[in-house]
Scaffold this motif. Sequence first.
Motif, mmCIF file in Angstrom:
data_model
loop_
_atom_site.group_PDB
_atom_site.id
_atom_site.type_symbol
_atom_site.label_atom_id
_atom_site.label_comp_id
_atom_site.label_asym_id
_atom_site.label_seq_id
_atom_site.Cartn_x
_atom_site.Cartn_y
_atom_site.Cartn_z
ATOM 1 N N PRO A 77 -11.884 0.935 -5.889
ATOM 2 C CA PRO A 77 -11.425 2.252 -6.344
ATOM 3 C C PRO A 77 -10.548 2.999 -5.346
ATOM 4 O O PRO A 77 -9.609 3.688 -5.734
ATOM 5 C CB PRO A 77 -12.738 3.003 -6.591
ATOM 6 C CG PRO A 77 -13.726 1.932 -6.925
ATOM 7 C CD PRO A 77 -13.336 0.762 -6.070
ATOM 8 N N GLU A 78 -10.833 2.827 -4.044
ATOM 9 C CA GLU A 78 -10.107 3.594 -3.027
ATOM 10 C C GLU A 78 -9.063 2.758 -2.281
ATOM 11 O O GLU A 78 -8.464 3.215 -1.317
ATOM 12 C CB GLU A 78 -11.102 4.210 -2.033
ATOM 13 C CG GLU A 78 -11.820 3.224 -1.126
ATOM 14 C CD GLU A 78 -12.871 2.343 -1.802
ATOM 15 O OE1 GLU A 78 -13.286 1.348 -1.186
ATOM 16 O OE2 GLU A 78 -13.269 2.619 -2.944
ATOM 17 N N GLN B 195 -3.180 5.854 -14.366
ATOM 18 C CA GLN B 195 -1.749 5.648 -14.550
ATOM 19 C C GLN B 195 -1.439 4.350 -15.289
ATOM 20 O O GLN B 195 -0.293 4.053 -15.579
ATOM 21 C CB GLN B 195 -1.045 5.648 -13.184
ATOM 22 C CG GLN B 195 -1.071 7.013 -12.504
ATOM 23 C CD GLN B 195 -0.578 6.958 -11.075
ATOM 24 O OE1 GLN B 195 -1.359 6.948 -10.132
ATOM 25 N NE2 GLN B 195 0.743 6.921 -10.897
ATOM 26 N N VAL B 196 -2.506 3.591 -15.574
ATOM 27 C CA VAL B 196 -2.341 2.271 -16.184
ATOM 28 C C VAL B 196 -2.941 2.272 -17.585
ATOM 29 O O VAL B 196 -4.092 2.657 -17.777
ATOM 30 C CB VAL B 196 -3.037 1.199 -15.313
ATOM 31 C CG1 VAL B 196 -2.927 -0.172 -15.955
ATOM 32 C CG2 VAL B 196 -2.432 1.180 -13.901
ATOM 33 N N LYS B 197 -2.152 1.830 -18.579
ATOM 34 C CA LYS B 197 -2.676 1.772 -19.955
ATOM 35 C C LYS B 197 -3.194 0.375 -20.284
ATOM 36 O O LYS B 197 -4.041 0.208 -21.157
ATOM 37 C CB LYS B 197 -1.604 2.191 -20.958
ATOM 38 C CG LYS B 197 -0.437 1.212 -21.081
ATOM 39 C CD LYS B 197 0.512 1.571 -22.223
ATOM 40 C CE LYS B 197 1.644 0.548 -22.295
ATOM 41 N NZ LYS B 197 2.664 0.914 -23.291
ATOM 42 N N LYS B 198 -2.664 -0.636 -19.572
ATOM 43 C CA LYS B 198 -3.070 -2.019 -19.838
ATOM 44 C C LYS B 198 -3.045 -2.813 -18.540
ATOM 45 O O LYS B 198 -2.104 -2.678 -17.757
ATOM 46 C CB LYS B 198 -2.110 -2.651 -20.859
ATOM 47 C CG LYS B 198 -2.446 -4.096 -21.228
ATOM 48 C CD LYS B 198 -1.462 -4.596 -22.285
ATOM 49 C CE LYS B 198 -1.746 -6.023 -22.691
ATOM 50 N NZ LYS B 198 -0.803 -6.493 -23.747
ATOM 51 N N HIS C 234 0.798 -1.235 0.000
ATOM 52 C CA HIS C 234 0.000 0.000 0.000
ATOM 53 C C HIS C 234 0.826 1.279 0.000
ATOM 54 O O HIS C 234 0.491 2.242 -0.690
ATOM 55 C CB HIS C 234 -0.967 -0.006 1.196
ATOM 56 C CG HIS C 234 -2.030 -1.048 1.083
ATOM 57 N ND1 HIS C 234 -3.121 -0.918 0.257
ATOM 58 C CD2 HIS C 234 -2.152 -2.268 1.672
ATOM 59 C CE1 HIS C 234 -3.889 -2.003 0.356
ATOM 60 N NE2 HIS C 234 -3.309 -2.835 1.199
ATOM 61 N N LYS C 235 1.920 1.307 0.755
ATOM 62 C CA LYS C 235 2.738 2.520 0.836
ATOM 63 C C LYS C 235 3.422 2.803 -0.506
ATOM 64 O O LYS C 235 3.525 3.946 -0.937
ATOM 65 C CB LYS C 235 3.793 2.388 1.944
ATOM 66 C CG LYS C 235 3.218 2.216 3.351
ATOM 67 C CD LYS C 235 2.752 3.545 3.908
ATOM 68 C CE LYS C 235 2.581 3.558 5.425
ATOM 69 N NZ LYS C 235 1.866 2.444 6.008
ATOM 70 N N LYS D 182 -6.279 2.500 -6.776
ATOM 71 C CA LYS D 182 -5.922 3.924 -6.837
ATOM 72 C C LYS D 182 -5.178 4.259 -8.134
ATOM 73 O O LYS D 182 -5.338 5.340 -8.703
ATOM 74 C CB LYS D 182 -5.059 4.309 -5.636
ATOM 75 C CG LYS D 182 -5.752 4.171 -4.287
ATOM 76 C CD LYS D 182 -4.771 4.502 -3.160
ATOM 77 C CE LYS D 182 -5.415 4.325 -1.789
ATOM 78 N NZ LYS D 182 -4.453 4.610 -0.699
ATOM 79 N N LEU D 183 -4.346 3.323 -8.599
ATOM 80 C CA LEU D 183 -3.594 3.545 -9.846
ATOM 81 C C LEU D 183 -4.544 3.590 -11.041
ATOM 82 O O LEU D 183 -4.337 4.360 -11.980
ATOM 83 C CB LEU D 183 -2.563 2.427 -10.050
ATOM 84 C CG LEU D 183 -1.403 2.369 -9.055
ATOM 85 C CD1 LEU D 183 -0.615 1.072 -9.231
ATOM 86 C CD2 LEU D 183 -0.473 3.569 -9.199
#
Length: 219
Positions: A58-59, A70-73, A34-35, A64-65
């Motif tokens: 989602p949280e 921040q993720v394309k795939k 998590h950190k 969170k990413l």
Amino acid sequence: MSNSKLISMEQAIEHIKDGMTVMIGGFLGVGNPHKIIDALVKKGVKDLTLIANDTAFPEVGIGKLIVNKQVKKVITSHIGTNKETGRQMTEGETEVVLVPQGTLVERIRAAGAGLGGILTPTGIGTVVEEGKRKIEIDGKEYLLELPLRADVALIAGAKVDKKGNVYYHKSARNFNPIMAMAADLVIVEAEEVVEVGEIDPNDVMTPGIFVDYIVRGEE
């Protein structure tokens, strides 16, 4: 301490760059580092290819990413607990490759073991088999599933000694040990860092030889 693998969170995050393929351990957030994830969100690393069992919530954790785009795939076994993953998939914002859970874990294990792939009957006769090679053995058809490897694996351990030997607590173990074997660089977030010898050898679940760096997750 000179041969310790301990580094700061800032140093750890420097290893994760835009466009990388990243494996993250965990199951619905349990066993997520998590950190490290929070630090990645803060840094804003983008265009990642994420290999994970699921996208959590989602949280929570990995989720969170996704929410932060921040993720394309994503290569994963299910996304049902994170509606944002589903929304991004249907809107064409994020590519989602769904892999049966057992197949996913075996493809990662194959990479760690240096195998050329695995043969599985799972997915025969479904959309899973599209574009894949079929091999017949003793009259039964199997799909050839190829290994999954990552640039970086981010894992989480309950107790980690300074050589990187890891003990996981109960179900938080999940995907973490196999991912530690299937990436070029492995960073473990430790709930507790202990001296070498403080973990009983019988309790070592990921040997330190697989771990490059350790970050403290206690704070």
